[in-house]
Design a protein around this motif. Structure first.
Motif, short mmCIF file in Angstrom:
data_model
loop_
_atom_site.label_atom_id
_atom_site.label_comp_id
_atom_site.label_asym_id
_atom_site.label_seq_id
_atom_site.Cartn_x
_atom_site.Cartn_y
_atom_site.Cartn_z
N PHE A 1 14.76 -14.53 0.18
CA PHE A 1 15.22 -13.78 -0.99
C PHE A 1 16.16 -12.66 -0.59
O PHE A 1 16.16 -12.20 0.55
CB PHE A 1 14.04 -13.25 -1.82
CG PHE A 1 13.16 -12.23 -1.13
CD1 PHE A 1 12.12 -12.63 -0.32
CD2 PHE A 1 13.37 -10.87 -1.31
CE1 PHE A 1 11.29 -11.70 0.32
CE2 PHE A 1 12.56 -9.93 -0.68
CZ PHE A 1 11.52 -10.35 0.13
N ASP B 1 14.92 -3.70 -0.73
CA ASP B 1 14.98 -3.71 0.74
C ASP B 1 16.23 -2.96 1.15
O ASP B 1 17.27 -3.04 0.49
CB ASP B 1 15.02 -5.16 1.25
CG ASP B 1 13.68 -5.88 1.02
OD1 ASP B 1 12.67 -5.19 0.79
OD2 ASP B 1 13.67 -7.11 1.08
N HIS C 1 11.48 -5.67 -6.19
CA HIS C 1 10.37 -6.61 -5.99
C HIS C 1 9.14 -5.85 -5.52
O HIS C 1 9.23 -4.73 -5.03
CB HIS C 1 10.76 -7.73 -5.01
CG HIS C 1 11.23 -7.24 -3.68
ND1 HIS C 1 12.50 -6.77 -3.45
CD2 HIS C 1 10.60 -7.16 -2.47
CE1 HIS C 1 12.64 -6.43 -2.19
NE2 HIS C 1 11.49 -6.64 -1.57
N HIS D 1 10.32 -1.98 -4.94
CA HIS D 1 11.33 -1.42 -4.02
C HIS D 1 12.52 -2.35 -3.86
O HIS D 1 12.45 -3.55 -4.18
CB HIS D 1 10.71 -1.14 -2.65
CG HIS D 1 10.31 -2.39 -1.90
ND1 HIS D 1 9.16 -3.08 -2.16
CD2 HIS D 1 10.93 -3.07 -0.90
CE1 HIS D 1 9.08 -4.12 -1.36
NE2 HIS D 1 10.15 -4.16 -0.59
FE LIG Z 1 10.79 -5.98 0.33
#
Ligand SMILES: [Fe+2]
Ligand SMILES: O=C(O)CCC(=O)C(=O)O
Length: 277
Positions: free
Chosen positions: A227, A166, A234, A164
């Motif tokens: 990140f 974010d 990720h 996915h």
């Molecule tokens: Fe995530």
């Protein structure tokens, strides 16, 4: 029972020998922040091994394990944009229409004891200043939602997250409290897309299993990770074994007074309102 732990000080939680962030006026501090900022910009993630001290980590793990039965079990099939339904206006092999299953257990901030080392770390002003420097902003603020600021995200045997992006936060900060026996690897494809190009074909290839460009981000116990997950796919690979994978997740804001959207809280925590204390 978990409430009986005493709060540790930031000095007892954070490994200040390796990360001298108590005095922000030293050349060592400036050099550390600059190194981490440059690394985050280049790689889209930065890992800080041995960030917390062992006794603090053990206390945090014991507290989480004591309240695991209160965690919200999230299970869904989703695409990488976190949607749960196919979009018939796109072909079936389009990135929007490739779904994977995800399963994890979320403990909200209001369930974690006040003495959680995760809270000591999150609310320390030096920590906010340090992270602001790494992500390249002047200041960061606490999130004021009862549930969102500090979470423990737990993965049992078979749990995983699906590939996915974010959706909202410019950066994500996590702390590996306990690593599983096997699996539970954090994998990322840096810059899979950009702000002005969705790169649907590349995204679809990763979703279909072509992970040649994926990097594995070192997640030893006690490691902090920052990140940028907005444009970098990720996931967490399936956890195997009885040992719980426990991740602390922290949300800082660019302005004071931010509280969560009740709809989001319902989805993530399974409720809209805070637990009575
Ligand atoms: Fe995530
Ligand atoms: O559990 C992890 O390591 C990462 C979870 C994640 O993808 C996130 O917090 O955005």
């Amino acid at each position: 029972m978990t409430q009986e732990h005493i709060s540790l000080t930031p000095q007892e939680v954070i490994n200040l020998n390796a990360y001298p962030i108590e005095d922000t006026s030293t050349p060592e501090y400036a050099a550390l922040v600059e190194r981490l900022r440059a690394e985050l910009d280049t790689r889209q993630y930065v890992a800080l091994p041995d960030f917390i001290r062992q006794p603090a980590r053990e206390q945090a793990v014991a507290q989480v394990e004591g309240i695991l039965d209160q965690a919200n079990h999230n299970r869904s099939d989703r695409n990488c944009y976190l949607h749960r339904k196919p979009d018939p206006s796109f072909p079936s092999d389009h990135a929007r229409n490739i779904f994977h299953s995800a399963s994890s257990r979320m403990l909200a901030a209001d369930l974690l004891p006040l003495s959680s080392p995760l809270k000591t770390l999150y609310y320390w002003d030096n920590m906010k200043q340090f992270v602001a420097g790494i992500v390249g902003v002047d200041r960061l603020f606490d999130n004021d939602d009862p549930m969102q600021p500090v979470n423990a995200l737990c993965y049992m045997d078979g749990d995983r997250s699906a590939w996915h992006f974010d959706s909202t936060n410019a950066f994500t900060m996590t702390l590996m409290l306990q690593a599983p026996e096997e699996g539970g690897r954090f994998e990322m494809v840096p810059n899979t897309r950009s702000d002005d190009d969705q790169c649907y074909e590349r995204v679809a290839r990763v979703m279909q299993g072509d992970t040649d460009d994926a990097v594995e981000v070192g997640r030893e116990e006690g490691a902090l990770c920052i990140f940028r997950g907005c444009n970098s796919l990720h996931r967490v690979s399936p956890v195997e074994g009885d040992r719980l994978r426990i991740m602390g997740v922290f949300v800082y804001e660019n302005e004071p007074g931010v509280i969560g959207d009740p709809e989001v809280n319902q989805t993530v925590y399974g409720r809209r309102t805070a637990m009575a204390v």
